[in-house]
Motif scaffolding. Sequence first.
Motif, mmCIF file in Angstrom:
data_model
loop_
_atom_site.group_PDB
_atom_site.id
_atom_site.type_symbol
_atom_site.label_atom_id
_atom_site.label_comp_id
_atom_site.label_asym_id
_atom_site.label_seq_id
_atom_site.Cartn_x
_atom_site.Cartn_y
_atom_site.Cartn_z
ATOM 1 N N LYS A 19 4.630 -18.751 2.179
ATOM 2 C CA LYS A 19 5.769 -19.461 2.770
ATOM 3 C C LYS A 19 5.457 -19.922 4.197
ATOM 4 N N GLY A 20 4.217 -20.395 4.380
ATOM 5 C CA GLY A 20 3.817 -20.969 5.653
ATOM 6 C C GLY A 20 3.342 -19.982 6.698
ATOM 7 N N LYS A 21 3.343 -18.675 6.391
ATOM 8 C CA LYS A 21 2.937 -17.668 7.371
ATOM 9 C C LYS A 21 1.696 -16.929 6.876
ATOM 10 N N SER A 22 0.760 -16.681 7.782
ATOM 11 C CA SER A 22 -0.486 -16.017 7.430
ATOM 12 C C SER A 22 -0.240 -14.567 6.997
ATOM 13 N N ILE A 23 -0.972 -14.134 5.959
ATOM 14 C CA ILE A 23 -0.903 -12.734 5.527
ATOM 15 C C ILE A 23 -2.257 -12.046 5.720
ATOM 16 N N LEU A 24 -3.171 -12.684 6.449
ATOM 17 C CA LEU A 24 -4.509 -12.121 6.613
ATOM 18 C C LEU A 24 -4.486 -10.750 7.269
ATOM 19 N N GLU A 25 -3.513 -10.500 8.120
ATOM 20 C CA GLU A 25 -3.431 -9.203 8.790
ATOM 21 C C GLU A 25 -2.495 -8.242 8.058
ATOM 22 N N SER A 26 -1.950 -8.669 6.941
ATOM 23 C CA SER A 26 -0.990 -7.831 6.201
ATOM 24 C C SER A 26 -1.725 -6.860 5.283
ATOM 25 N N SER A 27 -1.193 -5.655 5.163
ATOM 26 C CA SER A 27 -1.745 -4.664 4.239
ATOM 27 C C SER A 27 -1.378 -5.043 2.810
ATOM 28 N N THR A 28 -1.992 -4.364 1.854
ATOM 29 C CA THR A 28 -1.728 -4.665 0.447
ATOM 30 C C THR A 28 -0.257 -4.467 0.097
ATOM 31 N N ASP A 29 0.344 -3.382 0.574
ATOM 32 C CA ASP A 29 1.752 -3.134 0.232
ATOM 33 C C ASP A 29 2.664 -4.174 0.878
ATOM 34 N N GLU A 30 2.292 -4.663 2.060
ATOM 35 C CA GLU A 30 3.090 -5.714 2.704
ATOM 36 C C GLU A 30 2.992 -7.018 1.910
ATOM 37 N N ARG A 31 1.820 -7.304 1.356
ATOM 38 C CA ARG A 31 1.656 -8.504 0.539
ATOM 39 C C ARG A 31 2.461 -8.381 -0.751
ATOM 40 N N ALA A 32 2.477 -7.183 -1.323
ATOM 41 C CA ALA A 32 3.285 -6.956 -2.522
ATOM 42 C C ALA A 32 4.762 -7.158 -2.230
ATOM 43 N N LYS A 33 5.204 -6.738 -1.056
ATOM 44 C CA LYS A 33 6.612 -6.875 -0.693
ATOM 45 C C LYS A 33 6.994 -8.331 -0.427
ATOM 46 N N GLN A 34 5.997 -9.185 -0.264
ATOM 47 C CA GLN A 34 6.271 -10.622 -0.156
ATOM 48 C C GLN A 34 6.226 -11.312 -1.514
ATOM 49 N N GLY A 35 5.994 -10.508 -2.561
ATOM 50 C CA GLY A 35 6.102 -11.048 -3.913
ATOM 51 C C GLY A 35 4.800 -11.334 -4.609
ATOM 52 N N LEU A 36 3.668 -10.831 -4.089
ATOM 53 C CA LEU A 36 2.385 -11.024 -4.763
ATOM 54 C C LEU A 36 2.095 -9.820 -5.662
ATOM 55 N N PHE A 37 1.538 -10.092 -6.834
ATOM 56 C CA PHE A 37 1.221 -9.043 -7.808
ATOM 57 C C PHE A 37 -0.167 -9.305 -8.376
ATOM 58 N N LEU A 38 -0.960 -8.244 -8.522
ATOM 59 C CA LEU A 38 -2.282 -8.365 -9.135
ATOM 60 C C LEU A 38 -2.365 -7.481 -10.365
ATOM 61 N N GLY A 39 -2.653 -8.102 -11.504
ATOM 62 C CA GLY A 39 -2.962 -7.366 -12.721
ATOM 63 C C GLY A 39 -4.464 -7.179 -12.784
ATOM 64 N N PHE A 40 -4.921 -5.936 -12.728
ATOM 65 C CA PHE A 40 -6.341 -5.654 -12.579
ATOM 66 C C PHE A 40 -7.149 -5.960 -13.837
ATOM 67 N N GLN A 41 -8.387 -6.356 -13.603
ATOM 68 C CA GLN A 41 -9.320 -6.546 -14.712
ATOM 69 C C GLN A 41 -9.661 -5.198 -15.357
ATOM 70 N N TYR A 42 -9.813 -4.179 -14.511
ATOM 71 C CA TYR A 42 -10.130 -2.834 -15.004
ATOM 72 C C TYR A 42 -9.140 -1.834 -14.408
ATOM 73 N N PRO A 43 -7.942 -1.706 -15.005
ATOM 74 C CA PRO A 43 -6.949 -0.767 -14.474
ATOM 75 C C PRO A 43 -7.486 0.667 -14.496
ATOM 76 N N ILE A 44 -7.243 1.398 -13.417
ATOM 77 C CA ILE A 44 -7.751 2.759 -13.329
ATOM 78 C C ILE A 44 -6.683 3.758 -13.764
ATOM 79 N N GLU A 45 -7.143 4.931 -14.200
ATOM 80 C CA GLU A 45 -6.240 6.015 -14.590
ATOM 81 C C GLU A 45 -5.881 6.828 -13.350
ATOM 82 N N ILE A 46 -4.598 7.141 -13.200
ATOM 83 C CA ILE A 46 -4.144 7.927 -12.049
ATOM 84 C C ILE A 46 -3.411 9.153 -12.583
#
Length: 257
Positions: free
Chosen positions: A65-92
């Motif tokens: 939305k016009g603002k840089s996320i380069l300094e944002s952590s992964t959880d901050e990027r997720a809270k802006q609505g980005l989602f990644l479906g992993f190629q190799y999901p890990i077991e937790i």
Amino acid sequence: MVFLEIKNLRASIDGKEILKGLSLDIDKNEVHAIMGPNGSGKSTLANVLLGHPKYSIISGEINVKGKSILESSTDERAKQGLFLGFQYPIEISGVGYSHFLRNAYNALNKSLLEDQKDREVFITVKEFHEYVKRNLDNVGLDPSFLSRYLNEGFSGGEKKRSEVMQMLVLKPNIAILDEPDSGLDIDAVKAVAQAINNLIDTGAGIVVITHYARILRYLTKLDKVHVMAKGKIIKSGGKELSEELETKGYGWLGIDE
């Protein structure tokens, strides 16, 4: 304004440059496919967009939305609505699947309610479980999965369905799916494609990274197909481009497979 803007992005891992000036715009309610040979940088792009700490940004921009996320952590990027479906999901082990989903949904809700006015707010655990069960049905997973640990003991196909189910539950603005069809039989591919269609219906933007056209054939919408090679987008087109790649491979584009 485009929701997700990538401009001249260069990124490396362990000192090796993988992305070499990649540019791409992805908006909500758009469906993009990224295809290309192994080693072209497709998974690197997905990981860089969500801020994987092993990758270093050399130059370029990633804007939401016009603002840089380069300094944002992964959880901050997720809270802006980005989602990644992993190629190799890990077991937790030790992280309950249902507990994980509810906490993730509630954390995102605080940020995404402004963008998604119809986003549901669940007061009780029972209400949330009913919501999750509806989405389990959409990807063909049994409700017993909710009582298991995250991805633990899941088959390869179940892990892929699980990733897509998480996408449906969390309702991102932009979902990046890294090879959601790999290792799946034709029935599972259809189920995953239908789940992606359900998210398309909500107006989300989708990026499907894949080697094959088969999952793309089952999508109700496909706006653009991009060919990636040597860290850049070298060609873009419509759905017909994916079929051409399926038939001809990449050699006709001057790419070594």
